[in-house]
Design a protein around this motif. Sequence first.
Motif, PDB file in Angstrom:
ATOM      1  N   ASP A  84       7.442 -18.339   3.696  1.00 55.61           N
ATOM      2  CA  ASP A  84       7.639 -18.537   5.126  1.00 55.61           C
ATOM      3  C   ASP A  84       6.400 -18.035   5.851  1.00 55.61           C
ATOM      4  OD1 ASP A  84      10.243 -19.352   4.571  1.00 55.61           O
ATOM      5  OD2 ASP A  84      11.040 -17.324   4.827  1.00 55.61           O
ATOM      6  N   PHE A  85       6.000 -18.729   6.900  1.00 54.65           N
ATOM      7  CA  PHE A  85       4.884 -18.273   7.717  1.00 54.65           C
ATOM      8  C   PHE A  85       5.413 -17.332   8.787  1.00 54.65           C
ATOM      9  CE2 PHE A  85       2.292 -19.257  11.648  1.00 54.65           C
ATOM     10  CZ  PHE A  85       1.301 -18.334  11.343  1.00 54.65           C
ATOM     11  N   LYS A  86       4.857 -16.101   8.839  1.00 52.68           N
ATOM     12  CA  LYS A  86       5.365 -15.089   9.751  1.00 52.68           C
ATOM     13  C   LYS A  86       4.223 -14.476  10.566  1.00 52.68           C
ATOM     14  CE  LYS A  86       8.929 -12.648   8.460  1.00 52.68           C
ATOM     15  NZ  LYS A  86       9.786 -11.625   7.808  1.00 52.68           N
ATOM     16  N   ILE A  87       4.573 -13.990  11.737  1.00 50.02           N
ATOM     17  CA  ILE A  87       3.629 -13.270  12.592  1.00 50.02           C
ATOM     18  C   ILE A  87       4.211 -11.901  12.902  1.00 50.02           C
ATOM     19  CG2 ILE A  87       2.663 -13.153  14.933  1.00 50.02           C
ATOM     20  CD1 ILE A  87       2.130 -16.110  14.787  1.00 50.02           C
ATOM     21  N   TYR A  88       3.371 -10.884  12.749  1.00 53.65           N
ATOM     22  CA  TYR A  88       3.757  -9.495  12.992  1.00 53.65           C
ATOM     23  C   TYR A  88       2.860  -8.923  14.076  1.00 53.65           C
ATOM     24  CZ  TYR A  88       4.403  -4.508  11.981  1.00 53.65           C
ATOM     25  OH  TYR A  88       4.660  -3.156  12.072  1.00 53.65           O
ATOM     26  N   ASP A  89       3.457  -8.328  15.096  1.00 56.82           N
ATOM     27  CA  ASP A  89       2.679  -7.812  16.226  1.00 56.82           C
ATOM     28  C   ASP A  89       2.565  -6.295  16.221  1.00 56.82           C
ATOM     29  OD1 ASP A  89       5.192  -6.967  16.952  1.00 56.82           O
ATOM     30  OD2 ASP A  89       5.180  -7.870  18.940  1.00 56.82           O
ATOM     31  N   GLY A  90       2.971  -5.675  15.120  1.00 56.97           N
ATOM     32  CA  GLY A  90       2.956  -4.226  15.037  1.00 56.97           C
ATOM     33  C   GLY A  90       4.318  -3.628  15.302  1.00 56.97           C
ATOM     34  N   THR A  91       5.224  -4.421  15.889  1.00 59.79           N
ATOM     35  CA  THR A  91       6.588  -3.962  16.160  1.00 59.79           C
ATOM     36  C   THR A  91       7.621  -4.867  15.514  1.00 59.79           C
ATOM     37  OG1 THR A  91       5.866  -3.063  18.294  1.00 59.79           O
ATOM     38  CG2 THR A  91       8.233  -3.349  17.984  1.00 59.79           C
ATOM     39  N   PHE A  92       7.456  -6.167  15.708  1.00 60.18           N
ATOM     40  CA  PHE A  92       8.403  -7.134  15.167  1.00 60.18           C
ATOM     41  C   PHE A  92       7.685  -8.126  14.259  1.00 60.18           C
ATOM     42  CE2 PHE A  92       9.980  -5.968  19.416  1.00 60.18           C
ATOM     43  CZ  PHE A  92      11.205  -5.425  19.071  1.00 60.18           C
ATOM     44  N   SER A  93       8.385  -8.556  13.199  1.00 62.92           N
ATOM     45  CA  SER A  93       7.893  -9.609  12.317  1.00 62.92           C
ATOM     46  C   SER A  93       8.818 -10.808  12.478  1.00 62.92           C
ATOM     47  CB  SER A  93       7.884  -9.139  10.865  1.00 62.92           C
ATOM     48  OG  SER A  93       7.420 -10.156  10.009  1.00 62.92           O
ATOM     49  N   ARG A  94       8.252 -11.951  12.851  1.00 66.36           N
ATOM     50  CA  ARG A  94       9.058 -13.125  13.144  1.00 66.36           C
ATOM     51  C   ARG A  94       8.636 -14.311  12.282  1.00 66.36           C
ATOM     52  NH1 ARG A  94       8.698 -10.435  18.047  1.00 66.36           N
ATOM     53  NH2 ARG A  94      10.634 -10.356  19.268  1.00 66.36           N
ATOM     54  N   VAL A  95       9.624 -15.072  11.815  1.00 70.13           N
ATOM     55  CA  VAL A  95       9.367 -16.299  11.067  1.00 70.13           C
ATOM     56  C   VAL A  95       9.004 -17.400  12.061  1.00 70.13           C
ATOM     57  CG1 VAL A  95      10.329 -18.060   9.566  1.00 70.13           C
ATOM     58  CG2 VAL A  95      10.918 -15.667   9.184  1.00 70.13           C
ATOM     59  N   MET A  96       7.816 -17.986  11.881  1.00 70.88           N
ATOM     60  CA  MET A  96       7.416 -19.122  12.707  1.00 70.88           C
ATOM     61  C   MET A  96       7.925 -20.431  12.124  1.00 70.88           C
ATOM     62  SD  MET A  96       5.775 -17.893  15.328  1.00 70.88           S
ATOM     63  CE  MET A  96       6.954 -16.535  15.285  1.00 70.88           C
ATOM     64  N   THR A  97       7.902 -20.533  10.799  1.00 69.94           N
ATOM     65  CA  THR A  97       8.441 -21.708  10.120  1.00 69.94           C
ATOM     66  C   THR A  97       8.675 -21.378   8.655  1.00 69.94           C
ATOM     67  OG1 THR A  97       8.071 -24.041   9.543  1.00 69.94           O
ATOM     68  CG2 THR A  97       6.137 -22.622   9.627  1.00 69.94           C
ATOM     69  N   ASN A  98       9.691 -22.006   8.072  1.00 68.99           N
ATOM     70  CA  ASN A  98       9.914 -21.880   6.627  1.00 68.99           C
ATOM     71  C   ASN A  98       9.466 -23.135   5.896  1.00 68.99           C
ATOM     72  OD1 ASN A  98      11.925 -23.680   7.345  1.00 68.99           O
ATOM     73  ND2 ASN A  98      13.608 -22.248   7.019  1.00 68.99           N
ATOM     74  N   GLN A  99       8.704 -23.985   6.592  1.00 64.15           N
ATOM     75  CA  GLN A  99       8.131 -25.174   5.963  1.00 64.15           C
ATOM     76  C   GLN A  99       6.679 -24.899   5.565  1.00 64.15           C
ATOM     77  OE1 GLN A  99       9.105 -29.004   7.923  1.00 64.15           O
ATOM     78  NE2 GLN A  99      10.128 -27.779   9.484  1.00 64.15           N
ATOM     79  N   PRO A 100       6.148 -25.670   4.626  1.00 65.64           N
ATOM     80  CA  PRO A 100       4.752 -25.449   4.201  1.00 65.64           C
ATOM     81  C   PRO A 100       3.798 -25.599   5.389  1.00 65.64           C
ATOM     82  CG  PRO A 100       5.890 -26.896   2.658  1.00 65.64           C
ATOM     83  CD  PRO A 100       6.808 -26.719   3.826  1.00 65.64           C
ATOM     84  N   ALA A 101       3.054 -24.541   5.691  1.00 66.50           N
ATOM     85  CA  ALA A 101       2.190 -24.535   6.868  1.00 66.50           C
ATOM     86  C   ALA A 101       0.840 -23.926   6.523  1.00 66.50           C
ATOM     87  CB  ALA A 101       2.845 -23.750   7.996  1.00 66.50           C
TER      88      ALA A 101
END
Length: 360
Positions: free
Chosen positions: A66-83
């Motif tokens: 899964d492609f994820k972004i972490y801002d130092g506080t929260f980690s969020r899934v941007m997509t679970n598709q190949p990216a």
Amino acid sequence: MKLLTFGFLLFSTGLFAQKQTVFAYMDYNNFFRSFKDGYFNQVDHQAVTGLLHGDEVIAYYNNQRDFKIYDGTFSRVMTNQPATFKISDHMAAWNIGQLLFYYENGKPHNMTSFGGDYWVSDSLITFQDTRYNSLNVVYQGKISTLVQSTTDLPAPVVQGDNLLVFKDNGDIYKVFYRGQIFDLGTYNGTDYEFFAGTDILGFNDPQTRTFAVFQDGEFLDVEEFRVPKVKAGRGFLAYEDLQGNLKFYGKGKYETLSSFAQFWDAKDDLIVWGDANRTYQYFKGEKKDVANFVVKEWQLKNDVVAFRTLMGGVGASIGGTYKEITTINDTEFLINGHGVMVTLPNRAVMVLYNGQIYRD
């Protein structure tokens, strides 16, 4: 409160340096951990791949890809598709086939469903739209078309943190800066060398044979002759003249920093160079010693220069203040935000932040 915090961390223009310092890394247990502003935290209990650091955006693939972004506080899934993704210090963009998306102010946004290539910098994302054969730019949440071509897909000539150069259909160079388009006017040719930073653009003009600059919406000549080496920072240019002198230019101010530079480099807010077997830095208009030797391995970012010491350890100057981080050899080091992270051979980490060393 959550929304307010997120908005503060990811100010869209990228022009104002945030004070956040965040690192992400794999520890000796292969757990995904982070350091933020003096504290270590667990992010994930499994290994990650493709990890990229930006000051406000850390992007990666988790164990399930899964492609994820972490801002130092929260980690969020941007997509679970190949990216595939690209990031800067403040923004991220990714594509799933021709679908293009970007991340700003804590939220994902769609760019186009007919995407080609794309380029990400601190305040700008430029992208190709294959439906209209156009080059477009995302700036402060707004998408604008720069040029629509009847032949090949257009691409930026060069892109800095908050400005870019492109060609229109008449093969004329233009500058996009803070939402406006400036024509290079008489500076038209086919053999340009551009050097783009933040709020400044330098170039060697093949017609007048001068070294010129674009700053604050105006063009002017800096040197009467072309210069062989240039690097652009935040509001300044560092360059060598034909005599080999290392010079600074910014907002009408000229300064010769060295006549016998053994090496030099520039990025963001810093210029560093070696002279008479010592290493110096130029920061906020002031010249300071960095080391009593010429450094051989270094990194620059924001107000930080980190380097390998004579004993093989790692030292750093942050905001003009030097501190040795470790004397241990065979380490790796990384600058992010306003700190330095050193990874030891046993995968333990040390972080220099706010004048203190933290260990995990």
